[in-house]
Design a protein around this motif. Structure first.
Motif, PDB file in Angstrom:
ATOM      1  N   GLU B 140     -46.946  -7.245  17.160  1.00  0.00           N
ATOM      2  CA  GLU B 140     -46.985  -7.544  18.745  1.00  0.00           C
ATOM      3  C   GLU B 140     -46.945  -9.163  18.719  1.00  0.00           C
ATOM      4  O   GLU B 140     -46.422  -9.835  19.977  1.00  0.00           O
ATOM      5  CB  GLU B 140     -47.867  -6.929  19.478  1.00  0.00           C
ATOM      6  CG  GLU B 140     -47.465  -5.787  19.310  1.00  0.00           C
ATOM      7  CD  GLU B 140     -48.614  -4.344  20.212  1.00  0.00           C
ATOM      8  OE1 GLU B 140     -49.420  -4.313  20.444  1.00  0.00           O
ATOM      9  OE2 GLU B 140     -48.071  -3.736  20.219  1.00  0.00           O
ATOM     10  N   ALA B 141     -48.254 -10.153  17.920  1.00  0.00           N
ATOM     11  CA  ALA B 141     -48.782 -11.276  18.644  1.00  0.00           C
ATOM     12  C   ALA B 141     -47.369 -12.267  18.273  1.00  0.00           C
ATOM     13  O   ALA B 141     -47.344 -12.815  18.901  1.00  0.00           O
ATOM     14  CB  ALA B 141     -49.801 -11.645  17.133  1.00  0.00           C
ATOM     15  N   GLY B 142     -46.134 -11.562  16.841  1.00  0.00           N
ATOM     16  CA  GLY B 142     -45.530 -12.683  17.224  1.00  0.00           C
ATOM     17  C   GLY B 142     -43.545 -12.606  17.816  1.00  0.00           C
ATOM     18  O   GLY B 142     -43.578 -12.803  18.407  1.00  0.00           O
ATOM     19  N   TYR B 143     -44.311 -10.926  18.118  1.00  0.00           N
ATOM     20  CA  TYR B 143     -42.924 -10.646  19.478  1.00  0.00           C
ATOM     21  C   TYR B 143     -43.465 -11.656  20.970  1.00  0.00           C
ATOM     22  O   TYR B 143     -42.629 -12.090  21.682  1.00  0.00           O
ATOM     23  CB  TYR B 143     -43.584  -9.261  20.237  1.00  0.00           C
ATOM     24  CG  TYR B 143     -42.643  -8.476  18.042  1.00  0.00           C
ATOM     25  CD1 TYR B 143     -41.808  -8.917  17.855  1.00  0.00           C
ATOM     26  CD2 TYR B 143     -42.683  -6.612  18.203  1.00  0.00           C
ATOM     27  CE1 TYR B 143     -40.713  -8.149  17.070  1.00  0.00           C
ATOM     28  CE2 TYR B 143     -41.611  -6.879  16.831  1.00  0.00           C
ATOM     29  CZ  TYR B 143     -40.916  -6.399  16.648  1.00  0.00           C
ATOM     30  OH  TYR B 143     -40.473  -6.198  15.547  1.00  0.00           O
ATOM     31  N   VAL B 144     -44.491 -11.350  20.919  1.00  0.00           N
ATOM     32  CA  VAL B 144     -45.724 -11.897  23.121  1.00  0.00           C
ATOM     33  C   VAL B 144     -44.742 -13.624  22.039  1.00  0.00           C
ATOM     34  O   VAL B 144     -44.585 -14.178  23.104  1.00  0.00           O
ATOM     35  CB  VAL B 144     -46.776 -11.523  22.659  1.00  0.00           C
ATOM     36  CG1 VAL B 144     -47.227 -12.581  23.722  1.00  0.00           C
ATOM     37  CG2 VAL B 144     -46.989 -10.233  22.724  1.00  0.00           C
ATOM     38  N   LEU B 145     -44.506 -14.394  21.225  1.00  0.00           N
ATOM     39  CA  LEU B 145     -44.526 -15.595  20.815  1.00  0.00           C
ATOM     40  C   LEU B 145     -43.182 -15.930  20.905  1.00  0.00           C
ATOM     41  O   LEU B 145     -42.649 -16.741  20.332  1.00  0.00           O
ATOM     42  CB  LEU B 145     -45.340 -16.297  19.678  1.00  0.00           C
ATOM     43  CG  LEU B 145     -46.742 -15.794  19.371  1.00  0.00           C
ATOM     44  CD1 LEU B 145     -47.951 -16.440  18.720  1.00  0.00           C
ATOM     45  CD2 LEU B 145     -47.336 -17.466  21.141  1.00  0.00           C
TER      46      LEU B 145
END
Ligand SMILES: Nc1ncnc2c1ncn2[C@@H]1O[C@H](COP(=O)(O)OP(=O)(O)OP(=O)(O)O)[C@@H](O)[C@H]1O
Ligand SMILES: [Mg+2]
Lengths: 261, 238
Positions: B140-145
């Motif tokens: 999720e951290a990757g997607y949000v970025l």
């Protein structure tokens, strides 16, 4: 004029309806805090706004640009969703730093990957990457961690990790930054350093939406406070209106539980 | 036969042992990754057959599976395994063919197929465990970025997976070194087969025990290398 405009967001997981029509709007440069008891749907709302969940109904737009419309979400390509979500940044409760990268790399990773898609990247790769790193250094400096650029997340305290996570989110220049209980996973003595960083951002007119259980902090930093309960917004207004003169019984009950705790 | 000739003979066999080891490793890792993704698929017509397949392969002895791969195609072709199709394959391999120039190269293919499929199944379970152990928050951290799915996998998740699976994978790899001896079930002249041949033709038993030195040396080197990898990844916690 509203900057962020959220209309009628519904979300259910199987049989449980978690969000039952959320409407709110905020102006550019404002800080909105969302409070409410556990399970009221605050996290779910932030996740819907950041495309980590797809809302069943509703729309939201920034600056009159529609980012999400449940009606036609299915026709959007992955690339469009990616572009839309870049209007926002999200800081998680448990930081979610990338453990294998040091502080600087954590902040630079996404901007560098994005830069690679630029048409002029090949010709100017060195210069572009240097700019990204310079900016990252500035952001890390702003959160007071310039001495820790080379450190890995496992070598940092929770408060330091969360400050890196904030710098990482800011590196992509989000128009609105969302926080989901940014201090809940921290020891009480570390919450202050995060709240200070958020206050500094507020002074620089960063538009922010903060889900928090820190009532005192919410009262100090917010332009608007939203109280959620059972998947709806029960009450919203200025900190004074919500904290000092709440009209709704549920808000009163919630606040008194907090004040007695 | 003197010690040197015997060592040389065994070395030739050991060359085949190493070849089987290295080719299995190279082919079973990507295949295992594919199996892992299939067994995690959201599409049940992919997921369920993959899981059943992995269950079967992990459930039967590798020795038996070698026989299945070796005999089954011929049995299906003409109902009679007397002429095995693997024995008609000439791979024209130039590697050390062993002192006894048997027609073993086609059979090597059969063994290799069995090893690759068998180890891909074991690896896939390790990969799956590793991939599933990375928290959803990392994705999720990757997607949000704004990262794509493949960026998240390759830039964020993969190294954490590798770190987590190295110990389990090391175990499997060391087991593989010793499992290569099973190839002598269909007369592949790997090192144990070479030593057994000496025992029957020269009445020499000790070369059979001597093979242990080759395995121990090889496993020793592998252990050092794998420990290095583990150490290299110990700079972060995941
Ligand atoms: N993926 C999911 N599947 C099923 N139910 C879910 C899922 N995510 C959230 N829920 C449910 O939705 C409700 C609201 O959860 P949410 O996490 O949004 O609450 P919250 O207001 O953030 O609470 P807290 O203050 O504890 O963080 C809860 O009852 C929760 O069990
Ligand atoms: Mg929550």
């Amino acid at each position: 004029m509203a900057y962020l405009e959220v209309k009628n967001i519904y979300k259910r997981f199987g049989k449980t309806e978690v969000l039952k029509g959320i409407d709110f709007s905020m102006k550019k440069g404002q800080v909105v805090s969302i409070i409410g008891s556990s399970g009221s749907g605050k996290t779910t709302l932030l996740r819907c706004l950041n495309f980590l969940e797809i809302a069943d109904a509703g729309t939201f737009s920034v600056n009159d640009k529609v980012l999400f419309d449940a009606e036609n979400q299915k026709v959007l390509t992955d690339a469009q969703v990616r572009e839309n979500r870049l209007h926002f940044g999200l800081v998680f409760q448990n930081f979610n730093l990338f453990p294998q990268y040091n502080v600087l790399e954590n902040v630079c990773l996404a901007p560098k990957l994005q830069a690679k898609e630029r048409p002029d990247y090949k010709a100017n790769a060195k210069k572009i990457n240097a700019e990204i790193e310079a900016k990252a250094h500035k952001l890390i400096d702003d959160v007071g961690l310039s001495a820790k650029c080379e450190a890995y997340p496992c070598e940092l305290s929770g408060g330091q990790q969360q400050r890196v996570a904030i710098a990482r989110a800011l590196a992509l220049d989000p128009e609105i930054l969302f926080f989901d209980e940014p201090t809940s996973a921290l020891d009480p003595e570390l919450t202050g350093e995060i709240l200070k960083v958020i206050k500094e951002l507020a002074q620089r007119d960063m538009t922010m939406v903060i889900v928090t259980h820190e009532m005192q902090f919410a009262a100090e930093v917010s332009d608007q406070v939203i109280f959620m309960d059972g998947g709806v917004i029960v009450e919203q207004g200025t900190p004074d209106e919500v904290f000092v003169h709440p009209k709704n019984e549920r808000t009163k009950a919630f606040l008194s539980r907090y004040n007695n705790a | 036969m003197d010690f040197l000739t015997i060592t040389q003979d065994l070395l030739q066999g050991f060359g085949i042992t190493c070849l089987l080891f290295i080719m299995t490793l190279i082919l079973a890792i990507p295949l295992g990754l594919l199996f892992a993704f299939c067994s995690m698929s959201k599409i049940s017509v992919i997921k369920i057959p993959t899981k059943i397949f992995i269950w079967i392969i992990r459930g039967i002895p590798l020795m038996l599976f070698i026989f299945v791969i070796y005999y089954l195609p011929s049995l299906l072709a003409d109902g009679n395994a007397s002429l095995n199709i693997f024995n008609t394959i000439d791979l024209k391999m130039t590697i050390a063919a062993g002192s006894n120039e048997l027609l073993w190269q086609g059979r090597f293919l059969a063994v290799l197929i069995a090893f690759v499929i068998n180890y891909a199944c074991y690896f896939s379970e390790i990969f799956r465990g590793g991939i599933e152990s990375v928290s959803q928050g990392q994705y999720e951290a990757g997607y949000v970025l704004g990262m794509t799915k493949s960026q998240v996998f390759f830039k964020v998740v993969l190294k954490q997976v590798i770190k987590r699976i190295v110990p389990a994978l090391s175990n499997e790899i060391i087991t593989l070194v010793k499992d290569t001896a099973l190839a002598n079930a269909i007369a592949i002249p790997e090192i144990i087969k070479c030593a057994k041949d000496m025992a029957s033709s020269q009445a020499l038993i000790w070369p059979l025990f001597y093979t242990a030195a080759f395995y121990l040396l090889f496993v020793g080197i592998l252990t050092v290398v794998l420990n290095r990898v583990e150490k290299k990844l110990s700079y972060f916690k995941a």
